[in-house]
Write an enzyme that holds these catalytic residues in place. Sequence first.
Site, mmCIF file in Angstrom:
data_model
loop_
_atom_site.group_PDB
_atom_site.id
_atom_site.type_symbol
_atom_site.label_atom_id
_atom_site.label_comp_id
_atom_site.label_asym_id
_atom_site.label_seq_id
_atom_site.Cartn_x
_atom_site.Cartn_y
_atom_site.Cartn_z
ATOM 1 N N LYS A 112 22.079 28.893 76.584
ATOM 2 C CA LYS A 112 19.859 29.119 75.610
ATOM 3 C C LYS A 112 19.928 27.727 75.198
ATOM 4 C CE LYS A 112 18.627 33.465 75.457
ATOM 5 N NZ LYS A 112 18.453 33.803 76.270
HETATM 6 C C1 LIG Z 1 17.232 33.153 81.924
HETATM 7 C C2 LIG Z 1 18.120 34.274 81.401
HETATM 8 N N1 LIG Z 1 18.707 34.908 82.156
HETATM 9 C C3 LIG Z 1 19.686 36.487 81.960
HETATM 10 C C4 LIG Z 1 19.217 36.656 81.248
HETATM 11 C C5 LIG Z 1 19.880 38.005 80.842
HETATM 12 O O1 LIG Z 1 20.423 37.937 78.793
HETATM 13 P P1 LIG Z 1 20.906 38.418 78.312
HETATM 14 O O2 LIG Z 1 20.313 39.076 77.479
HETATM 15 O O3 LIG Z 1 22.904 38.268 78.135
HETATM 16 O O4 LIG Z 1 21.579 39.795 79.177
HETATM 17 C C6 LIG Z 1 18.213 36.232 80.464
HETATM 18 C C7 LIG Z 1 18.309 37.084 78.505
HETATM 19 N N2 LIG Z 1 16.725 35.642 77.631
HETATM 20 C C8 LIG Z 1 16.729 36.577 76.747
HETATM 21 C C9 LIG Z 1 14.982 35.713 76.082
HETATM 22 C C10 LIG Z 1 13.733 36.315 76.401
HETATM 23 C C11 LIG Z 1 12.587 35.494 75.660
HETATM 24 O O5 LIG Z 1 11.566 35.755 76.211
HETATM 25 O O6 LIG Z 1 12.842 34.807 75.138
HETATM 26 C C12 LIG Z 1 16.349 37.853 76.127
HETATM 27 O O7 LIG Z 1 16.215 38.646 76.654
HETATM 28 O O8 LIG Z 1 16.143 38.161 74.904
HETATM 29 C C13 LIG Z 1 17.403 34.836 80.261
HETATM 30 O O9 LIG Z 1 16.590 33.957 79.146
#
Ligand SMILES: Cc1[nH+]cc(COP(=O)(O)O)c(CN[C@@H](CCC(=O)O)C(=O)O)c1O
Length: 306
Positions: free
Chosen positions: A159
């Site tokens: 991230k």
């Molecule tokens: C690109 C991406 N793909 C999948 C996910 C899901 O990952 P997980 O949270 O581990 O299940 C997230 C989380 N996106 C984070 C950031 C959102 C934002 O607006 O900033 C979140 O859901 O916290 C992504 O940023």
Amino acid sequence: SKMKAGLIWFNGQMVPQEEAKVSVLTHALHYGTSVFEGIRAYETSRGPAIFRLQEHTERFFHSAKVMMFELPFSPEQINQAIQEVVRANGYKSCYIRPLAWMGAHTLGVNPLPNNPAEVMIAAWEWGTYLGEEAVRKGARLITSSWARFPANVMPGKAKVGGNYVNSALARVEAQQAGADEALLLDKEGFVAEGSGENIFFFRNGVLYAVEHSVNLMGITRDSIITIARDLGYEVREVRATRDQLYMADEVFMVGTAAEVTPVSYLDHRAIGTGRAGEHTMKIRAAYMDVVHGKNPKYQAWLTYVQ
Ligand SMILES: Cc1[nH+]cc(COP(=O)(O)O)c(CN[C@@H](CCC(=O)O)C(=O)O)c1O
């Protein structure tokens, strides 16, 4: 700022958000050289519980490793600091944002002279990511003209702040087209993920999770696969195309912020009956029970903030 984050853990000290400031010469501000996490704490009968804290902190350190950032704190110190932010602000539930970034020593493109990284952890109350309407009626998605970056262009398993310019462009395009969220394809045109979520779909009673490929290895995706299997669903991890989603009986998106959000339309085509899918809402309900500490089988995933 209109955001209310209260007390922030800033390089080891709790400070009011007005004092949690950085220089305009901060490397990360210029070049996106930061790594972050998105974590939720939910209200339970035993106080706030942080969901899968260990896995999030582990990914935070992996993201830093990918960028060769030195974090001047141990995973255990970060785990304790995350709990302290929830406790100090008295939140019953909240969204927690750890961030590590390259500071203001040098502004050459090479970020590493700015090591060790600076670290902060903020938290705020954040409701339904895509809005109650999107959950109740299903979100409307369009396929973005921005593709997800190939694995040799950006590190999509980390991230990294800079990765989210891709997500931001897709999200803006979707919202300006009147949709709730964007679906991003990979460079071959296969389904990747949402701008901030992983994608699932149902077809003839089988649940399909889009395989990792270039996507972030979502913790919510991992949780949903386990929960769905425990509910008796067959779950397969597949590579999928956009027209496979058009033909699906149900489509939904998962993420820490998005939780489990049904998709009712993709590219102006109704998914199934054009409403939130029945299995989707069953899985959403099961997930919300788990994160609220109502399912004893998943207590190991919860860290109660005393
Ligand atoms: C690109 C991406 N793909 C999948 C996910 C899901 O990952 P997980 O949270 O581990 O299940 C997230 C989380 N996106 C984070 C950031 C959102 C934002 O607006 O900033 C979140 O859901 O916290 C992504 O940023």
